[in-house]
Design a protein around this motif. Sequence first.
Motif, PDB file in Angstrom:
ATOM      1  N   LEU A 308      54.851 -22.833  25.731  1.00  0.00           N
ATOM      2  CA  LEU A 308      53.933 -22.515  24.643  1.00  0.00           C
ATOM      3  C   LEU A 308      52.595 -23.231  24.788  1.00  0.00           C
ATOM      4  CD1 LEU A 308      56.298 -22.484  21.524  1.00  0.00           C
ATOM      5  CD2 LEU A 308      55.223 -20.528  22.671  1.00  0.00           C
ATOM      6  N   ALA A 309      52.604 -24.401  25.438  1.00  0.00           N
ATOM      7  CA  ALA A 309      51.333 -25.103  25.674  1.00  0.00           C
ATOM      8  C   ALA A 309      50.440 -24.272  26.580  1.00  0.00           C
ATOM      9  CB  ALA A 309      51.601 -26.471  26.296  1.00  0.00           C
ATOM     10  N   LEU A 310      51.034 -23.684  27.621  1.00  0.00           N
ATOM     11  CA  LEU A 310      50.263 -22.825  28.512  1.00  0.00           C
ATOM     12  C   LEU A 310      49.829 -21.557  27.788  1.00  0.00           C
ATOM     13  CD1 LEU A 310      52.218 -23.083  31.892  1.00  0.00           C
ATOM     14  CD2 LEU A 310      50.429 -24.565  30.959  1.00  0.00           C
ATOM     15  N   THR A 311      50.701 -21.041  26.927  1.00  0.00           N
ATOM     16  CA  THR A 311      50.345 -19.852  26.152  1.00  0.00           C
ATOM     17  C   THR A 311      49.146 -20.133  25.252  1.00  0.00           C
ATOM     18  OG1 THR A 311      52.632 -19.073  26.156  1.00  0.00           O
ATOM     19  CG2 THR A 311      51.173 -18.191  24.451  1.00  0.00           C
ATOM     20  N   GLY A 312      49.138 -21.314  24.624  1.00  0.00           N
ATOM     21  CA  GLY A 312      48.000 -21.688  23.784  1.00  0.00           C
ATOM     22  C   GLY A 312      46.711 -21.749  24.574  1.00  0.00           C
ATOM     23  N   GLY A 313      46.771 -22.335  25.762  1.00  0.00           N
ATOM     24  CA  GLY A 313      45.589 -22.388  26.620  1.00  0.00           C
ATOM     25  C   GLY A 313      45.136 -21.002  27.038  1.00  0.00           C
ATOM     26  N   ALA A 314      46.107 -20.127  27.348  1.00  0.00           N
ATOM     27  CA  ALA A 314      45.771 -18.761  27.757  1.00  0.00           C
ATOM     28  C   ALA A 314      45.124 -17.980  26.626  1.00  0.00           C
ATOM     29  CB  ALA A 314      47.031 -18.045  28.238  1.00  0.00           C
ATOM     30  N   ALA A 346      36.968 -32.515  28.323  1.00  0.00           N
ATOM     31  CA  ALA A 346      37.507 -33.097  27.092  1.00  0.00           C
ATOM     32  C   ALA A 346      39.003 -32.820  26.962  1.00  0.00           C
ATOM     33  CB  ALA A 346      36.758 -32.548  25.880  1.00  0.00           C
ATOM     34  N   GLY A 347      39.415 -31.597  27.291  1.00  0.00           N
ATOM     35  CA  GLY A 347      40.827 -31.253  27.197  1.00  0.00           C
ATOM     36  C   GLY A 347      41.688 -32.059  28.145  1.00  0.00           C
ATOM     37  N   TRP A 368      45.275 -28.568  25.729  1.00  0.00           N
ATOM     38  CA  TRP A 368      45.179 -27.417  26.630  1.00  0.00           C
ATOM     39  C   TRP A 368      44.504 -26.223  25.976  1.00  0.00           C
ATOM     40  CZ3 TRP A 368      44.843 -29.177  30.944  1.00  0.00           C
ATOM     41  CH2 TRP A 368      44.827 -28.355  32.074  1.00  0.00           C
ATOM     42  N   VAL A 369      44.542 -26.157  24.658  1.00  0.00           N
ATOM     43  CA  VAL A 369      43.743 -25.148  23.941  1.00  0.00           C
ATOM     44  C   VAL A 369      42.256 -25.420  24.173  1.00  0.00           C
ATOM     45  CG1 VAL A 369      43.043 -24.370  21.645  1.00  0.00           C
ATOM     46  CG2 VAL A 369      45.471 -24.599  22.201  1.00  0.00           C
ATOM     47  N   ALA A 371      40.870 -27.105  26.716  1.00  0.00           N
ATOM     48  CA  ALA A 371      40.537 -26.820  28.122  1.00  0.00           C
ATOM     49  C   ALA A 371      40.469 -25.319  28.375  1.00  0.00           C
ATOM     50  CB  ALA A 371      41.565 -27.473  29.042  1.00  0.00           C
ATOM     51  N   GLY A 372      41.407 -24.560  27.768  1.00  0.00           N
ATOM     52  CA  GLY A 372      41.391 -23.108  27.933  1.00  0.00           C
ATOM     53  C   GLY A 372      40.132 -22.480  27.360  1.00  0.00           C
ATOM     54  N   MET A 373      39.676 -22.984  26.219  1.00  0.00           N
ATOM     55  CA  MET A 373      38.424 -22.494  25.634  1.00  0.00           C
ATOM     56  C   MET A 373      37.263 -22.720  26.600  1.00  0.00           C
ATOM     57  SD  MET A 373      38.740 -23.786  21.668  1.00  0.00           S
ATOM     58  CE  MET A 373      37.000 -23.442  21.407  1.00  0.00           C
ATOM     59  N   GLY A 374      37.252 -23.887  27.229  1.00  0.00           N
ATOM     60  CA  GLY A 374      36.181 -24.181  28.187  1.00  0.00           C
ATOM     61  C   GLY A 374      36.158 -23.196  29.337  1.00  0.00           C
ATOM     62  N   MET A 375      37.322 -22.892  29.890  1.00  0.00           N
ATOM     63  CA  MET A 375      37.379 -21.935  31.005  1.00  0.00           C
ATOM     64  C   MET A 375      36.982 -20.537  30.546  1.00  0.00           C
ATOM     65  SD  MET A 375      38.140 -23.602  33.735  1.00  0.00           S
ATOM     66  CE  MET A 375      38.630 -22.306  34.893  1.00  0.00           C
ATOM     67  N   GLY A 376      37.367 -20.178  29.317  1.00  0.00           N
ATOM     68  CA  GLY A 376      36.998 -18.868  28.802  1.00  0.00           C
ATOM     69  C   GLY A 376      35.504 -18.708  28.586  1.00  0.00           C
ATOM     70  N   LEU A 377      34.826 -19.802  28.265  1.00  0.00           N
ATOM     71  CA  LEU A 377      33.378 -19.758  28.106  1.00  0.00           C
ATOM     72  C   LEU A 377      32.658 -19.687  29.444  1.00  0.00           C
ATOM     73  CD1 LEU A 377      32.523 -22.315  25.266  1.00  0.00           C
ATOM     74  CD2 LEU A 377      32.101 -19.850  25.257  1.00  0.00           C
ATOM     75  N   MET A 378      33.074 -20.518  30.395  1.00  0.00           N
ATOM     76  CA  MET A 378      32.287 -20.667  31.617  1.00  0.00           C
ATOM     77  C   MET A 378      32.621 -19.640  32.692  1.00  0.00           C
ATOM     78  SD  MET A 378      33.792 -23.554  34.093  1.00  0.00           S
ATOM     79  CE  MET A 378      32.962 -22.597  35.329  1.00  0.00           C
ATOM     80  N   SER A 379      33.884 -19.221  32.789  1.00  0.00           N
ATOM     81  CA  SER A 379      34.270 -18.353  33.901  1.00  0.00           C
ATOM     82  C   SER A 379      33.536 -17.007  33.896  1.00  0.00           C
ATOM     83  CB  SER A 379      35.793 -18.145  33.891  1.00  0.00           C
ATOM     84  OG  SER A 379      36.196 -17.387  35.000  1.00  0.00           O
ATOM     85  N   PRO A 380      33.509 -16.252  32.770  1.00  0.00           N
ATOM     86  CA  PRO A 380      32.762 -14.990  32.788  1.00  0.00           C
ATOM     87  C   PRO A 380      31.270 -15.184  33.033  1.00  0.00           C
ATOM     88  CG  PRO A 380      34.251 -15.084  30.895  1.00  0.00           C
ATOM     89  CD  PRO A 380      34.194 -16.457  31.476  1.00  0.00           C
ATOM     90  N   ARG A 381      30.707 -16.292  32.515  1.00  0.00           N
ATOM     91  CA  ARG A 381      29.270 -16.491  32.667  1.00  0.00           C
ATOM     92  C   ARG A 381      28.897 -16.903  34.092  1.00  0.00           C
ATOM     93  NH1 ARG A 381      25.974 -15.847  28.243  1.00  0.00           N
ATOM     94  NH2 ARG A 381      27.198 -14.721  26.686  1.00  0.00           N
TER      95      ARG A 381
END
Length: 466
Positions: A308-314, A346-347, A368-369, A371-381
């Motif tokens: 579930l931790a990975l699910t939260g990050g995803a 930070a994550g 991990w939530v 850290a996941g937010m960070g990847m979601g912001l930067m990866s598409p950009r």
Amino acid sequence: MTSKTEQVSTPGAAAPRILSRDYVWITIGACALVFLGAFESLAVTTVMPTVSADLGGERLYALAFAGPLATGVIGMVLAGNWADRRGPVAPLYTAVALFIVGLLIAGLAPSMEILVAGRFAQGLGSGGLMVALYVVVARVYPHELHPAIFAGFAAAWVIPSLIGPTVAGAVTELWSWHWVFLGVVILVLVALLMVVPALRGLANHGDATTPWAFGRLGWSVLAAVAVLALNLVGDIPGFGSALAVLAIVVALVAVRPLVPRGTFRARRGLPSVILVRGVAAAAFFGAQVYLPYLLTDRYELSPTLAGLALTGGALAWSLAATVQGRLGARLSSVTAVRLGTGLVFAGIVLTVATAGFRGDALLIALAWVIAGMGMGLMSPRTSALTLAMSTPENQGFNSGAMTVADSFGSALALAVTGTLFTALAGADPFLGVFVLAAVVAFAAAVLSPRVRVESAEDESREQGAS
């Protein structure tokens, strides 16, 4: 369907969307191809223990994962060069064909050796597929839609992490692990049919004067071999550590010609975009592999709860990617990259602190939530920035460099953290792994201010003068 170079804006007309009539089928088909590639990767992780036991392939277990990652680098470089010469159509069809051939070989494999060969073909195909799709995006969608379509790609990568393991387990229990490979073949063909209409006008839309980059292809093979060796030599008695260091050096030397000049020097503009993307991916995935291990071993959680931790990050990754796509130009790509790398750092720091002081497991899930937010912001950009700083002549190379950075950074991090985890077995291996990931994430955050928008022409001149 018209290409983006043929579109004429009509005063008062509604802004185009990736699901508008002109783009709906190419959007669904392209995202479906990305989804199926990601699903297959996660599904194989779930069923490989069963496959290994069935085929008696314990000694080749690690190679079944390392092989596709290594050959994927070769597929990325080849598809990028081919797309620059002839456009993305032929590379895309070839990549899909290789992916399907790999699925068929693996699904029908009577031995582990043949299954690994199929996985090698899958890696070649999936690596080339992603690069070809990035070039298709550059040729089909107008610039203002790039953040939105890349958000779709990000979601297509994240969603399989929510359903892939469960579906793969159910298929294996109800029928056989063979259908985890064979069942995807039909879905890939359906997804390809959705993309075909948008590709008709892109055939031979390249620059035939662009030379075949046989040198870069050779370097990609060497980089793949080095990454593969790094996953295999660590356990060799006496010489494992020395050989691992040698493999890292060879891999870094070999990957240098596969990315824009100035990447390892963090030159402002596109080189820094590629470097920050690769370093951030290395930090995130280098830590993520050990997150469920930490939660099950130290906190004694069940695998379901640890997952579930990975699910939260995803979910956080997908949500942040969607938000940045909707914000469009209101959130600059440079700002999104800087904010994203900061959140990843930070994550991981929160994970280090929680693991070090034996804090509550809920804090790790929260970390991990973040850290996941960070990847979601930067990866598409970073994807959008790469295309913005590319010309039609180098879209294939730059798209290939971007995916190579993802794959190479993650592979290198996983190999190094694996070696470190083993070396610290008598101390606190989890803390050591997460501290290393935090250091790498800090490097990405420090480097992110060097990311800035250059025009494609300026970037091309800089590369030529380097």
